[in-house]
Design a protein around this motif. Structure first.
Motif, PDB file in Angstrom:
ATOM      1  N   GLU A  38     -10.486  54.462 -32.402  1.00 15.45           N
ATOM      2  CA  GLU A  38     -10.409  53.072 -32.836  1.00 15.45           C
ATOM      3  C   GLU A  38      -9.129  52.818 -33.632  1.00 15.45           C
ATOM      4  O   GLU A  38      -8.495  51.772 -33.479  1.00 15.45           O
ATOM      5  N   LEU A  39      -8.745  53.768 -34.471  1.00 15.47           N
ATOM      6  CA  LEU A  39      -7.493  53.623 -35.220  1.00 15.47           C
ATOM      7  C   LEU A  39      -6.296  53.566 -34.273  1.00 15.47           C
ATOM      8  O   LEU A  39      -5.352  52.810 -34.503  1.00 15.47           O
ATOM      9  N   GLU A  40      -6.336  54.382 -33.220  1.00  9.82           N
ATOM     10  CA  GLU A  40      -5.257  54.328 -32.224  1.00  9.82           C
ATOM     11  C   GLU A  40      -5.169  52.952 -31.603  1.00  9.82           C
ATOM     12  O   GLU A  40      -4.074  52.437 -31.362  1.00  9.82           O
ATOM     13  N   GLY A  41      -6.320  52.356 -31.331  1.00 10.50           N
ATOM     14  CA  GLY A  41      -6.328  51.008 -30.764  1.00 10.50           C
ATOM     15  C   GLY A  41      -5.772  49.970 -31.729  1.00 10.50           C
ATOM     16  O   GLY A  41      -5.119  49.012 -31.322  1.00 10.50           O
ATOM     17  N   ILE A  42      -6.012  50.160 -33.006  1.00 12.36           N
ATOM     18  CA  ILE A  42      -5.555  49.199 -34.014  1.00 12.36           C
ATOM     19  C   ILE A  42      -4.084  49.429 -34.378  1.00 12.36           C
ATOM     20  O   ILE A  42      -3.284  48.497 -34.402  1.00 12.36           O
TER      21      ILE A  42
END
Length: 124
Positions: free
Chosen positions: A104-108
């Protein structure tokens, strides 16, 4: 007294025990949240000061358990076993929640930013 002799009393006891367990679980979760967020933010010094608000904002968007796993594992360098003990979950849960949280952090933030964060941690 046998449970079969008083089924209504037995059912009430079961419901009371289930409710008590849910309340205890909620209280433990609140304590974890309070402990996790009660510390005042530390001031960071160095070349990546501009990235600090972005990372904090991205972490704030994660659900508590994913955020806790990511922070404990990657920011505080806790082993999976210690992270599991701190959160009261299994090691498997820590592994899956950390993986999902990092995704999720990669997506953000983008894959490169997350890779830089993890690489910076390893180079310490």
């Amino acid at each position: 007294m046998r449970q079969a002799d008083h089924p209504l009393a037995y059912a009430r006891g079961v419901v009371a025990n289930l409710a008590r367990g849910r309340i205890r679980s909620a209280v433990r979760e609140r304590r974890r949240i309070t402990l996790f967020w009660s510390r005042s933010p530390e001031k960071a010094e160095g070349p990546d000061m501009a990235a600090v608000p972005d990372v904090r904002a991205a972490l704030a968007r994660l659900p508590f358990r994913k955020r806790a796993c990511v922070v404990l594992r990657h920011a505080l360098d806790l082993p999976e076993k210690d992270t599991a003990a701190a959160l009261g979950v299994s090691v498997g849960t820590v592994k899956s929640q950390t993986s999902k949280g990092m995704a999720e952090l990669e997506g953000i933030l983008g894959a490169r930013a997350v890779g830089d964060l993890v690489a910076g941690r390893r180079n310490r």
